[in-house]
Design a protein around this motif. Structure first.
Motif, short mmCIF file in Angstrom:
data_model
loop_
_atom_site.label_atom_id
_atom_site.label_comp_id
_atom_site.label_asym_id
_atom_site.label_seq_id
_atom_site.Cartn_x
_atom_site.Cartn_y
_atom_site.Cartn_z
N LYS A 3 24.63 -11.24 -33.60
CA LYS A 3 25.47 -10.12 -33.21
C LYS A 3 25.44 -9.06 -34.31
N SER A 4 25.82 -7.85 -33.96
CA SER A 4 25.81 -6.78 -34.96
C SER A 4 26.73 -7.12 -36.14
N SER A 35 22.23 -3.27 -32.41
CA SER A 35 22.86 -3.46 -31.10
C SER A 35 22.19 -2.62 -30.03
N ASP A 80 26.99 -9.81 -37.58
CA ASP A 80 26.33 -10.72 -38.51
C ASP A 80 25.53 -9.98 -39.58
N SER A 88 21.49 -16.16 -31.35
CA SER A 88 22.46 -15.29 -30.66
C SER A 88 23.12 -14.33 -31.64
N ARG A 132 26.40 -21.08 -33.10
CA ARG A 132 25.28 -20.13 -33.12
C ARG A 132 24.34 -20.38 -34.30
N ALA A 134 20.17 -7.56 -31.34
CA ALA A 134 21.27 -8.43 -30.94
C ALA A 134 20.78 -9.44 -29.90
#
Length: 119
Positions: free
Chosen positions: A86-87, A119, A89, A84, A66, A13
């Motif tokens: 994220k989980s 993460s 995604d 950037s 992002r 992450a």
């Protein structure tokens, strides 16, 4: 038409990945291109799209600021720069030719590339 995605993988992450989609069997510069994704147990969703001459780009709100979509008509390739991460995604990402966002359809699809964000 053949679309070959690459660049997926496992990332922490906050990290970045760049997806590529190389197209063949079509006049690439005549088509809008897009990226969609599908997470396990979820429906396919729109991520980003770019017009045939790259003058216009479109993003889902969840990735805006992002992710960046771009293309090289000289290389018949469309890219998705993902920052950037994220989980949420985590998904299989699909390249699409002439996408229709409203119906989540496209003229042609790639085979997909897995993106996993830990993460």
């Amino acid at each position: 038409v053949n679309l070959v995605e690459s660049g997926g993988g496992l990332v922490q992450a906050g990290g970045s990945l760049r997806l590529s989609c190389a197209a063949s069997g079509l006049t690439f510069s005549n088509y809008d291109m897009g990226w969609f994704r599908q997470a396990p147990g979820k429906e396919r969703e729109f991520v980003a799209a770019i017009s045939r001459n790259a003058a216009r780009t479109y993003y889902d709100d969840s990735v805006k600021a992002r992710f960046t979509i771009s293309r090289s008509n000289a290389r018949n390739t469309v890219y998705l720069q993902m920052n950037s991460l994220k989980s949420e995604d985590t998904a299989v990402y699909y390249c699409a030719v002439q996408p229709t966002v409203a119906t989540l359809t496209a003229d042609f699809w790639g085979q997909g590339t897995q993106v996993t964000v830990s993460s």
